[in-house]
Design a protein around this motif. Structure first.
Motif, PDB file in Angstrom:
ATOM      1  N   ARG A  35       0.809  -1.195   0.200  1.00  0.00           N
ATOM      2  CA  ARG A  35       0.005   0.106   0.042  1.00  0.00           C
ATOM      3  C   ARG A  35       0.890   1.165   0.049  1.00  0.00           C
ATOM      4  NH1 ARG A  35      -1.483   3.334   3.836  1.00  0.00           N
ATOM      5  NH2 ARG A  35      -0.499   2.215   5.501  1.00  0.00           N
ATOM      6  N   LYS A 105      -4.087   5.271  -3.590  1.00  0.00           N
ATOM      7  CA  LYS A 105      -4.035   6.703  -3.665  1.00  0.00           C
ATOM      8  C   LYS A 105      -2.632   7.357  -4.315  1.00  0.00           C
ATOM      9  CE  LYS A 105      -6.783   7.213   0.477  1.00  0.00           C
ATOM     10  NZ  LYS A 105      -7.340   5.746   0.953  1.00  0.00           N
ATOM     11  N   SER A 204      -4.973   9.036  12.592  1.00  0.00           N
ATOM     12  CA  SER A 204      -4.047   8.405  11.621  1.00  0.00           C
ATOM     13  C   SER A 204      -4.185   6.888  11.857  1.00  0.00           C
ATOM     14  CB  SER A 204      -2.567   8.627  11.559  1.00  0.00           C
ATOM     15  OG  SER A 204      -1.607   7.912  10.907  1.00  0.00           O
ATOM     16  N   LYS A 216       7.156   2.980   9.223  1.00  0.00           N
ATOM     17  CA  LYS A 216       7.289   4.632   9.581  1.00  0.00           C
ATOM     18  C   LYS A 216       8.468   4.578  10.777  1.00  0.00           C
ATOM     19  CE  LYS A 216       3.644   7.262   9.038  1.00  0.00           C
ATOM     20  NZ  LYS A 216       1.859   7.471   9.212  1.00  0.00           N
ATOM     21  N   ASN A 220       3.287  11.408  11.891  1.00  0.00           N
ATOM     22  CA  ASN A 220       2.824  12.480  10.828  1.00  0.00           C
ATOM     23  C   ASN A 220       3.067  13.765  11.482  1.00  0.00           C
ATOM     24  OD1 ASN A 220       2.220  10.082   9.383  1.00  0.00           O
ATOM     25  ND2 ASN A 220      -0.168  10.695   9.185  1.00  0.00           N
TER      26      ASN A 220
END
Ligand code: FAQ
Length: 311
Positions: A35, A105, A204, A216, A220
């Protein structure tokens, strides 16, 4: 899933070892990586469109050569990232079809139009600047092929950021009209650039698990704050003003406080309602159709060769 395998996997991740394509991994880890990496790849490819729009109108031969090189770099990043995702068992065709079907996306930022030459400066400075902020830590992401891809990509993004900032220095130090163009570009690109980092941490859904798996390395909001702290002094150096009346230095946290982001706008753009979203997807669909004969010819050639070898 075998609990022993899962435990061994989690221990390797916790020890900061890279996970490689042939290693065992939980299905959800594989899925999250496909993704994120495919969306990252799509962003690089769709991200060629806003700047590609200005190649024929660059103000000098030098500017044109630099912009052309920059846009070509983005194509390279996209292809590199598609290859990294393919090591997880998906194909480029599948990823492209997911994009064109609206299932995958790409970054919200590329759904805004590029209205003036100053936008080339603002994109390099702010959009590539935000991309670097997000991608430098990804050089230590837990999946080996993605981490290694980020090393080359970050070097090129640094050049992109500098070429954009240099355009801004020339415009901001130019005629009053040029300075106004630079200010207008900053006004339009500032907030969308902050949105690139994704929804706030408390909204998130993917952050907690992605941080645990070290996909990650920062949240964010942490990266967004870092971006604001680095970028505001750069705007001051240019003599431009950041379009945020609530922006203020906070000595306690040694960082800037900034105004509320319009999350309604962000989610609308994520849903495909961005100002030029339809044009972007139409351009990608057209490119895919225009390339069909190349894919068919390559398939036919491969089939002929295979038949010849078999004979
Ligand atoms: N746009 O739970 P989270 C470039 C989605 S740089 C659209 O926080 P996550 C270089 C998110 O996918 C730009 N969608 O998600 C360049 C998720 O939906 P999903 C590309 C967004 O993944 C410069 C949902 O919202 N960089 O191209 C956005 O943990 C100049 C919930 O969000 C990367 O992709 C957004 N801004 O964190 C090229 C970097 N934000 O998938 C040309 C790698 C969030 O569940 C010219 N990616 N969403 O359906 C990442 O670091 C992460 O994926 C984040 C999002 C931080 C983007």
């Amino acid at each position: 899933e075998d609990p022993a395998l899962l435990e061994a996997f989690e221990a390797r991740v916790a020890a900061d070892e890279f996970i490689e394509p042939k290693d065992w991994m939980p299905e959800a880890y594989r899925k999250t990586l496909v993704r994120q990496i495919s969306q990252h790849a799509h962003s690089e490819i769709v991200g060629m469109l806003p700047e590609g729009n200005w190649i024929t109108r660059a103000p000098s031969l030098r500017r044109k050569a630099v912009l052309l090189a920059k846009v070509q770099d983005e194509a390279g990043h996209g292809l590199y990232l598609y290859c990294a995702a393919e090591t997880l068992g998906t194909s480029r065709d599948q990823m492209t079809e997911a994009l064109l079907a609206g299932k995958a996306k790409y970054s919200t930022i590329f759904n805004y139009p590029t209205l003036t030459w100053a936008d080339m400066g603002a994109i390099g400075w702010l959009v590539d600047g935000a991309a670097i902020m997000n991608q430098v830590p990804l050089q230590r992401t837990s999946y080996g092929p993605y981490a290694r891809a980020m090393v080359k990509v970050c070097k090129e993004e640094s050049f992109h950021q500098r070429q954009g900032y240099e355009i801004m220095t020339v415009l901001a130090g130019g005629t009053p009209e040029q300075k106004a163009m630079a200010q207008d570009a900053l006004d339009r690109w500032w907030w969308p650039s902050l949105m690139m980092f994704g929804p706030p941490d408390d909204n998130s859904p993917n952050t907690a698990q992605s941080m645990r798996w070290r996909i990650k390395r920062d949240t964010n909001d942490a990266l967004r704050q870092k971006f604001v702290d680095i970028t505001v002094p750069q705007a001051e150096f240019l003599g431009l003003s950041v379009p945020d009346p609530d922006l203020a230095w906070n000595a306690d946290k040694q960082g800037y406080d900034f105004g509320a982001i319009d999350w309604d706008e962000f989610y609308a753009v994520v849903r495909g309602e961005g100002p030029v979203a339809k044009e972007r997807m139409a351009a990608r669909r057209q490119a895919w159709q225009d390339g069909a004969w190349v894919r068919e010819a390559a398939d036919a050639h491969a089939a002929k060769r295979a038949a010849r070898i078999a004979a």
